[in-house]
Design an enzyme around this catalytic site. Structure first.
Site: not given
Ligand code: AQP
Length: 337
Positions: A193, A190, A107
């Site tokens: 969002k 991965k 981050k």
């Molecule tokens: N690619 C993924 N594969 C498996 N599990 C995933 N999770 C997120 N991406 C994957 C799981 O989803 C849950 C919510 O996590 P989050 O709200 O942090 O989701 P995100 O998509 O990672 O959102 P952001 O806002 O874009 O966050 P960052 O910036 O941290 O990537 C969790 O259980 C997560 O493991």
């Protein structure tokens, strides 16, 4: 116990890493699932869209099969006891350790202009979310595994420092299987969002968008492990290229086992046609995502219903939260009469 940040549309990673397991757990366990709006504030400076996003994430979870009558499904900020436990746990969290957390380092790289203390203490707030319900199983994707280790440390430190066994140790949970990690379509990281949006399949994507994203996904120049160059020489690849392995991983999520086996056989024989594989994958994804998208759209606009869900969820979660806070205060000696 688990949660999702309302930072955008849910994607396949959220589904296969988290929501699918919420739905599988809801008939067997006492469950607490939340939309983590306080966590979103660590990266979201403009909150104009926050209300819409909270409702959307709620709607998408319900569209995936989460039943608010079976679990406590709530919004994090509606359970203010979370903030009290977060404060207590901050006394057990060491700054040096938090600075070394890989997600914090990521981050800092991504938003160097906004390295706020909330970002640094994100794992502490997450531990508070979990320990508040004295949860032991936390359905999350692979990317969250390290945060669970931190939550276990805080549970252990609290019990050791203040005596007793108030907090059980929480573990990342995927019904005994390894934790899911859904790769992005470009093979670079991965699905997420907020990053990599053209290489992420969202549960809100329209049919044509899904097809376009998949047809653009990277593959390999050959047609399997043994392919021929233009001059006819045979090339043998020892290892399946990551981009192809990713496509197989995605195909396994939505296609019947026989279809996957047929493409694997073609791959091994060096006769795979990636265009056909992508078309099959695209149709599988369209059929998987379409009903969720349509259902979520309808629920998202029903604000009175979502309000009832949030109020009911917060009421259930606060019963458990208040009981934990009372026990924590007692263990810490915060009782003066
Ligand atoms: N690619 C993924 N594969 C498996 N599990 C995933 N999770 C997120 N991406 C994957 C799981 O989803 C849950 C919510 O996590 P989050 O709200 O942090 O989701 P995100 O998509 O990672 O959102 P952001 O806002 O874009 O966050 P960052 O910036 O941290 O990537 C969790 O259980 C997560 O493991």
């Amino acid at each position: 116990m688990s949660g999702i940040r309302p930072t955008g549309f849910l994607h396949l990673g959220n589904y296969f890493g988290a929501v699918r397991n919420y739905v599988r757990m809801q008939d067997q366990y006492t469950c607490y699932f939340m939309v983590a709006d306080w966590h979103a504030l660590t990266t979201m400076t403009d909150t104009k869209e926050l209300a819409t996003q909270v409702r959307r994430v709620m709607a998408e979870n319900i569209a995936c099969g989460l039943d608010p009558d079976k679990v406590a499904f709530f919004c994090q900020s509606h359970v203010p006891e979370t903030a009290e436990l977060y404060l207590f746990l901050n006394m057990l969290a060491y700054v040096g350790e938090l600075q070394k957390t890989p997600t914090f380092k990521d981050k800092v790289r991504l938003q160097p202009e906004n390295v706020n203390a909330g970002l640094l203490t994100y794992p502490v707030l997450q531990a508070a979310d979990i320990l508040l319900h004295r949860a032991t199983l936390v359905p999350v994707g692979k990317d969250q595994e390290q945060h669970l280790e931190i939550a276990r440390d805080y549970a252990h430190r609290f019990n050791t420092r203040y005596g007793g066994e108030l907090f059980p140790e929480p573990y990342a949970f995927n019904f005994g299987e390894s934790l899911a990690r859904v790769p992005s379509l470009d093979g670079a990281g991965k699905m997420s969002k907020s990053e990599n949006q053209m290489a992420t399949l969202y549960l809100s994507d329209g049919d044509e968008t899904i097809r376009k994203k998949i047809m653009k996904a990277k593959t390999d120049s050959g047609s399997g492990p043994a392919s021929r160059t233009a001059e006819g020489a045979v090339l043998v690849q020892e290892k399946m290229p990551d981009a192809v392995a990713n496509l197989f991983q995605l195909l396994r999520l939505v296609a019947p086992a026989e279809t996957v086996t047929a493409f694997e056989t073609d791959y091994a024989a060096g006769t795979i046609r990636y265009g056909d594989m992508k078309k099959t994958l695209a149709e599988g994804m369209v059929n998987f995502i379409r009903p969720i998208r349509e259902k979520a759209e309808a629920i998202q606009n029903d604000i009175p219903y979502l309000r009832r869900v949030m109020e009911q969820g917060a009421a259930k979660a606060r019963v458990s939260a208040q009981a934990t806070i009372k026990l924590a205060q007692e263990a810490m000696g915060l009782k003066y009469y």
